[in-house]
Design an enzyme around this catalytic site. Sequence first.
Site, PDB file in Angstrom:
ATOM      1  CE  LYS A  54       5.349  61.543 -14.127  1.00 22.06           C
ATOM      2  NZ  LYS A  54       5.632  60.102 -13.944  1.00 22.06           N
ATOM      3  CD  GLN A  98       7.318  57.389 -15.748  1.00 22.13           C
ATOM      4  OE1 GLN A  98       7.412  58.475 -15.194  1.00 22.13           O
ATOM      5  NE2 GLN A  98       6.152  56.859 -16.087  1.00 22.13           N
ATOM      6  CG  ASP A 121       4.895  57.803  -8.222  1.00 15.75           C
ATOM      7  OD1 ASP A 121       4.108  58.639  -8.703  1.00 15.75           O
ATOM      8  OD2 ASP A 121       5.825  57.297  -8.863  1.00 15.75           O
TER       9      ASP A 121
END
Length: 286
Positions: A54, A98, A121
Amino acid sequence: METTIISGTQLAKQIRKEVRAEVSVLAESGKRLPKLAVVLVGEDPASQVYVRNKNNACEKVGLLHETIVLPGDTSMDQLLDVIDGLNKDEAVDGILVQMPLPNGLNEEIVKQAVRVDKDVDGFHVENAGKVSLGKFDEAFVPCTPMGVVELLKRNGIEIAGKHVVIVGRSNLVGKPEALLMLSEDATVTVCHSKTPDLSAMTKQADILISAVGRKHTIHADMIKEGCVVVDVGINRTENGICGDVDFDECLGKASAMTPVPGGVGPMTIAMLLKNTMKAYRLHEKL
């Protein structure tokens, strides 16, 4: 039948090019640049790889990025304090924690702690609610389901009027994918572990999307001739990474198919970049 291999790697490269062009315009005009903050708790090797990928994607397009690495014994209060600081930091547009988190940390509480307008997200209940109502312009859509739609549409695969069968009902992929496909005027069937005859369902699919995370769940005798097969699964084996679909078996029967790796995975990160840009435009009222 010749099977077209749908490359997420190539399309993700094109999307990065588009985002890089947007960022370049901002840089040339002297404006603040978009920024993504990633929080990594613990030392899970797979998570470390995902975060590194990422960050690399951000660098390729010129997005600012920050990774906050916390030890595995971080408490909930400590983690929530970090998230609160990022929520208040007006230089940060997107926040990504994460997953999975180490044992003892409540993932649901953490997901809801991220400010809704920085939730790139798409985990926050407010974003999930807007997605369920079809208010996609106002919501952050989870990156993987959005990546699947983008992959199909940009490869000229018609969704409207097609029967889309989704194997998997997770909040992360299966459920939002079903909502996105409904918004594209598909007829949608969602299958799961309690579906009595999975094969009977998958054989009806014009577009089959598998997102169960179990090696070779889908075999050639479970799809009809000419089906488009999208493999979201990522399964680590002693021979490397493979998907939910027995790729070699389905070659020659599917009209188009995504590989693993190199299919949906790169698109997930590309959609993260797009969501970060969306958050930036929201904050800058562009």
